[in-house]
Design a protein around this motif. Structure first.
Motif, PDB file in Angstrom:
ATOM      1  N   VAL A  20       0.471  -2.846   7.409  1.00  0.00           N
ATOM      2  CA  VAL A  20      -0.632  -3.809   7.108  1.00  0.00           C
ATOM      3  C   VAL A  20      -1.508  -3.503   8.046  1.00  0.00           C
ATOM      4  CG1 VAL A  20      -1.485  -6.318   7.516  1.00  0.00           C
ATOM      5  CG2 VAL A  20       0.696  -5.711   6.230  1.00  0.00           C
ATOM      6  N   ILE A  21      -2.837  -3.338   7.673  1.00  0.00           N
ATOM      7  CA  ILE A  21      -4.000  -2.752   8.691  1.00  0.00           C
ATOM      8  C   ILE A  21      -5.203  -3.885   8.298  1.00  0.00           C
ATOM      9  CG2 ILE A  21      -5.358  -1.074   9.523  1.00  0.00           C
ATOM     10  CD1 ILE A  21      -3.462   1.127   7.896  1.00  0.00           C
TER      11      ILE A  21
ATOM     12  N   LYS B 239      -0.554   1.681   1.574  1.00  0.00           N
ATOM     13  CA  LYS B 239       0.358   2.532   1.242  1.00  0.00           C
ATOM     14  C   LYS B 239       0.003   3.839   1.708  1.00  0.00           C
ATOM     15  CE  LYS B 239       1.516   2.972  -3.150  1.00  0.00           C
ATOM     16  NZ  LYS B 239       2.010   2.997  -4.412  1.00  0.00           N
ATOM     17  N   VAL B 240       0.735   4.970   2.826  1.00  0.00           N
ATOM     18  CA  VAL B 240      -0.060   5.954   3.175  1.00  0.00           C
ATOM     19  C   VAL B 240       1.292   7.173   2.746  1.00  0.00           C
ATOM     20  CG1 VAL B 240      -0.772   7.488   5.036  1.00  0.00           C
ATOM     21  CG2 VAL B 240      -1.020   4.967   4.870  1.00  0.00           C
ATOM     22  N   THR B 241       0.923   8.129   2.073  1.00  0.00           N
ATOM     23  CA  THR B 241       1.706   9.378   1.702  1.00  0.00           C
ATOM     24  C   THR B 241       1.054  10.388   2.298  1.00  0.00           C
ATOM     25  OG1 THR B 241       0.531   9.529  -0.573  1.00  0.00           O
ATOM     26  CG2 THR B 241       2.590   8.089  -0.410  1.00  0.00           C
TER      27      THR B 241
ATOM     28  N   SER C  45      -4.490   7.306   1.771  1.00  0.00           N
ATOM     29  CA  SER C  45      -4.277   6.053   1.971  1.00  0.00           C
ATOM     30  C   SER C  45      -4.831   5.170   0.972  1.00  0.00           C
ATOM     31  CB  SER C  45      -4.696   5.565   3.369  1.00  0.00           C
ATOM     32  OG  SER C  45      -4.384   6.366   4.497  1.00  0.00           O
ATOM     33  N   ASP C  46      -3.715   4.538   0.295  1.00  0.00           N
ATOM     34  CA  ASP C  46      -4.256   3.707  -0.854  1.00  0.00           C
ATOM     35  C   ASP C  46      -4.137   1.994  -0.435  1.00  0.00           C
ATOM     36  OD1 ASP C  46      -3.940   4.961  -3.858  1.00  0.00           O
ATOM     37  OD2 ASP C  46      -3.035   6.076  -2.303  1.00  0.00           O
TER      38      ASP C  46
ATOM     39  N   SER D  80      -2.368   7.656  14.161  1.00  0.00           N
ATOM     40  CA  SER D  80      -3.278   7.014  13.252  1.00  0.00           C
ATOM     41  C   SER D  80      -2.616   6.377  12.222  1.00  0.00           C
ATOM     42  CB  SER D  80      -4.289   8.033  12.888  1.00  0.00           C
ATOM     43  OG  SER D  80      -4.873   7.380  11.679  1.00  0.00           O
ATOM     44  N   PRO D  81      -2.826   4.934  11.836  1.00  0.00           N
ATOM     45  CA  PRO D  81      -2.251   4.502  10.817  1.00  0.00           C
ATOM     46  C   PRO D  81      -2.442   5.149   9.523  1.00  0.00           C
ATOM     47  CG  PRO D  81      -3.885   3.113  11.314  1.00  0.00           C
ATOM     48  CD  PRO D  81      -3.828   4.163  12.451  1.00  0.00           C
TER      49      PRO D  81
END
Length: 659
Positions: free
Chosen positions: A601-602, A608-610, A622-623, A592-593
């Protein structure tokens, strides 16, 4: 006009009550108690007969008036039906009514015997002691006249007119709906007005909901009543139907699972959970493993509006997608009998997955125009569902462990017996598919992949019940089939469970799983239902469970700016903040992204995922890079507004230990 002695009011439910509106400007939704009254009917009124040309003119072939009332003024009502002692009517008995709406009398409307109903042998069928016509919904009528014709003029016993006022609420016509929510590769949940929002008085319900198997069929109905309602009176008609089904038919709840008005508003029908397989009383003989969607109005006389058929298609697509059903296919089912079913109990019937009531019942429902719309509705449902996996099946789903050796400490080992687990399905179009089996720790113990085509759409995958070349130990295993189209479009995954049951000879005690550490407050804000204050801001979160997935939506009370007509408006109130998900940390999440760290890019947007870890149990936020209006103070204190890109939290994923 007061009722004559032949028309006597015999029972009225107390007037409706309303909770005070406390939140301006929009009125708050609240329970509204429908008002039910009965008029006992007997005899032929001479003046009424004369006005229609006399009894002799009204008599044809031995059928003559058995009951004919004068026009009677009443309190306002939204629904009328005629009932009598079950089994007392003669063959060929015909019933007509006319009503006074907005000062004008309608033409005579024939009322057929009710064609919706429960399956034979169910609790709803057992409580229905009177026969009744189909209900006639009206637009706030205040007068009624009834005519019953029968062979020899012999009326059924204890004939009564049932008049129901659905009540009025200031919230009607401004009903709030929850936003449609979307999960990866899933069909969106359409906006649905809940029972609480349309004012269901839950005291009318008599029993807890009953549930059935995974839906195989979605039945389309219509209420065969007035099309002249407004957005403000539609909810009152839903409440009137609810009261008719519970107080007159004596069913446990409204018969339909969903109702849709001509403005496209979808209403939750029978209680028990819109995402669950609630047993209804809509299609006698075929309520099991199905659900019913009813259109408010008579679509034997007019076309159903496009906005209505679109909402019907959205409900069907959402429910059938969750059941992995092909909207363009047919299925063979067994009748339970009851209602107006054309199939006796035990008879087989092959029925479209998207069906009209008339496909199995002796009825015109859902009306000739709406029935003619069904091919287009099926096509729209298939479009909304997109690439899909249909009719998946895992067999077997459980086996009992057998002795397979001795452990180092001398205890007997019990593992799966020899044999295969087979997973079968078919695809709507060519797909690249993967089947994986994971154990309780999330470790993949079997993987298989393949490719379907239009000519060969079937998936068949097997697992020989071994782990590392040895028989699988007792425990639960998750079986997942996922896929993508040849163009890379993800498909809704199918997830099932296979269990190696512990042997009665040596119960297997699972090692204790350490309690997870309490998550930080932000994780709770987005994944736990309720109201929370965090960093001085008020958050409100609501959640729903979809199998193992716990999904939430969070709103924050804050100041924000919107572009108005020629100027920027400053507002303060609840605004959507983000989605929250809680789920076991299966291998699927590693693709999963939104649960793997990094910038990406989705769907054309920068994210931006942390995460607290790269895999396994973890928390990820996820921001998404979003433009927002921001006030900027310039020279002289003048404030202007500019669109500024900022990172905004949109999703919070909380993955837990697989138990």
């Amino acid at each position: 006009m007061r009722p004559t002695s032949a028309l006597l009011a015999v029972g009225i439910v107390p007037a409706a009550f309303a909770l005070p509106v406390v939140t301006p400007p929009a009125p708050s939704a609240h329970a509204v108690k429908p008002q039910v009254s009965e008029l006992a009917l007997s005899g032929v009124d001479a003046k009424a007969a004369a006005a229609l040309g006399g009894v002799s003119r009204l008599s044809v072939g031995g059928v003559k008036p058995a009951v004919l009332t004068p026009p009677v003024s009443t309190a306002r009502f939204d629904l009328v039906a005629i009932s009598w002692d079950k089994g007392s009517e003669a063959a060929g008995t015909a019933i007509k009514v006319r009503v006074r709406e907005h000062g004008t009398w309608t033409s005579w409307e024939p009322l057929e015997q009710g064609d919706d109903g429960p399956d034979a042998g169910t609790s709803d069928a057992a409580t229905q002691t009177r026969a009744a016509t189909a209900m006639l919904l009206v637009d706030g009528a205040d007068g009624v006249q009834v005519r019953v014709d029968a062979v020899g003029g012999k009326a059924p016993k204890d004939v009564k007119a049932q008049l129901i006022d659905g009540g009025r609420s200031k919230a009607d016509g401004r009903l709030p709906v929850r936003p449609a929510s979307v999960a990866h590769a899933d069909v969106a949940v359409p906006p649905i007005v809940t029972r609480a929002q349309w004012g269901a008085d839950e005291s009318l319900r008599g029993r807890t909901p009953n549930y059935t198997g995974t839906p195989k069929i979605g039945f389309v109905h219509h209420t065969a009543s007035t099309n002249n309602y407004t957005p403000e009176t539609a909810a009152a008609q839903v409440r009137a139907i609810y009261a008719y089904h519970t107080k007159v038919n004596k069913w446990s709840d409204v018969g339909y699972n969903f109702l849709v008005d001509k403005f496209g508003t979808i209403y939750e029908g029978r209680a028990g959970g819109i995402d669950r397989a609630v047993l209804g009383a809509h299609t006698g003989g075929f309520n099991s493993d199905s659900f019913g969607v009813s259109a408010l109005g008579n679509y034997d006389t007019v076309d159903a509006p496009a906005v209505m058929t679109e909402s019907i298609a959205q409900v069907l697509a959402w429910k059938l997608s969750n059941a992995y059903r092909d909207p363009n296919a047919s299925v063979t089912v067994t009748s339970a009998g009851g209602g107006t079913s054309r199939y006796k109990s035990g008879a087989k019937a092959t029925v479209p997955v998207v069906a009209g009531h008339r496909d199995v019942g002796a009825t015109a429902c859902p009306g000739r125009y709406l029935y003619d719309d069904l091919p287009a509705i099926r096509a729209r449902v298939a479009e909304l569902m997109g690439p899909s996996i249909f009719d998946p099946l895992t067999s077997p789903t459980a086996v009992t462990a057998v002795a397979s050796g001795t452990a180092a400490d001398g205890t007997t080992l019990f593992t799966a017996p020899a044999g295969n687990v087979t997973v079968s399905a078919r695809t709507s179009e060519p797909q690249l598919w993967k089947m994986s089996v994971t154990n309780a720790a999330g470790t993949v113990v079997r993987g298989q992949s393949g490719h379907t085509t239009y000519d060969l759409p079937n998936i068949t995958a097997t697992w020989d019940r071994t782990v590392g070349g040895r028989p699988a130990p007792a425990g639960a295993y998750t079986v997942t089939v996922s896929g993508t189209t040849e163009g890379g479009v993800p498909v809704k995954s199918y997830v099932s469970t296979f269990t190696v049951k512990a042997s009665a000879q040596a119960p297997v005690v699972a090692p204790p799983v350490p309690a997870p550490k309490e998550p930080p407050i932000m994780a709770k804000v987005y994944t736990d239902a309720g109201d929370t204050t965090y960093n001085g801001r008020k958050f409100s979160t609501s959640c729903q469970d979809f199998g193992a997935l716990h999904r939430c939506s969070t709103y924050v009370t804050a100041t924000y700016y919107v572009q108005g007509k020629g100027r920027v408006l400053k507002k303060y109130g609840k605004v959507f903040s983000g989605w929250g998900y809680t789920s076991p940390a299966t291998a699927n999440w590693d693709t999963s992204p939104y649960a793997t760290p990094g910038e990406k890019v989705i769907s054309g947007k920068r994210w931006k995922v942390t995460c607290t870890a790269d895999s396994g149990p973890r928390r990820c936020r996820s921001d998404v890079l979003t433009k927002v209006l921001t006030p900027v103070k310039g020279k002289g204190g003048k404030v202007t507004y500019k669109a500024v890109e900022v990172w905004k939290l949109n999703r919070y994923v909380r993955l837990t230990v697989v138990r």
